[in-house]
Enzyme design. Sequence first.
Site, PDB file in Angstrom:
ATOM      1  N   SER A 140       0.799  -1.225   0.000  1.00 48.27           N
ATOM      2  CA  SER A 140       0.000   0.000   0.000  1.00 48.27           C
ATOM      3  C   SER A 140       0.832   1.276   0.000  1.00 48.27           C
ATOM      4  CB  SER A 140      -0.941   0.013   1.207  1.00 48.27           C
ATOM      5  OG  SER A 140      -0.219   0.153   2.415  1.00 48.27           O
ATOM      6  N   LYS A 190       0.968   4.413   6.976  1.00 57.17           N
ATOM      7  CA  LYS A 190       0.444   5.234   5.882  1.00 57.17           C
ATOM      8  C   LYS A 190       1.077   6.622   5.967  1.00 57.17           C
ATOM      9  CE  LYS A 190      -2.685   2.015   4.929  1.00 57.17           C
ATOM     10  NZ  LYS A 190      -2.668   1.200   3.690  1.00 57.17           N
TER      11      LYS A 190
END
Length: 278
Positions: free
Chosen positions: A42, A119
Amino acid sequence: MASKAKQGNAVVETIKTIVYALLIAGIFRTLFFQPFWIPSGSMKETLLIGDFLFVNKMAYGYSYASCPSIKLRRFGIDIDAEDLCGWMKNDNGRIMGGDPERGDVVVFRHPVSGVDFIKRLIGLPGDRIQVRNGLLYINDEAVKVQDDGVFTELMEAQGPEGNPPRCANGPVGMGGACEKERQIETLPGGVSHKILNIGNEPLDNTGVYVVPEGYYFFMGDNRDNSTDSRVPRTAGGVGFVPYENLIGRADRIIFSSAGRSMLYFWTWRGDRFFKGIE
């Protein structure tokens, strides 16, 4: 008798040494740095599957999420950070707290599952966040993006989970070249980083997210292959992340392996050792 006594003392000293070492390691991990393996794609290409890094826990101060989780299921050990430090939870505060900055790459605890995620911090408290046609808007202003060619990787099983990558030029057979469009995105404040795009995806067009006070909004750099704050918790996503759930900032990759085990030395990525994270 003396020999047995000496042997007994040696065993006791060995046990004491192990206990002290574990205590020191636990304190070090709780207060300073926490090891973290990148399990998914990701955050490509900033972070690749198999990158190993230490999370700087001093960057934002300490909360219940700073305590380590100890999970050794084969031995029946499953101790969660909340089991150890749950008494610090629910005030959404921190001890010696520091403010994260937009563009930081952050490890945080998922607000529902408790799983550690990594993230990029996109939205600060009070921000308005939206994605339109794949372009990020912050406070109704489009961020600056610049085309940066193509990111290419081999179509193969990646990491311990053995999942293949997603490609913009798919379908791609195993062993083929898997490509994604790459851009350089510059956030308000000046942080520039690379993002990848696969194509027209549902999360390329969203509503407006208004980040509440005491919460943060995160997105993955691999924009079309990231479960992040664009998806609410009720739909299996991350949603807004409370301040107290931040674990620390990722600053540098220490080691990297493209194989299913770090022992496969022929898969080590020497060019990523001690690489700074932008």
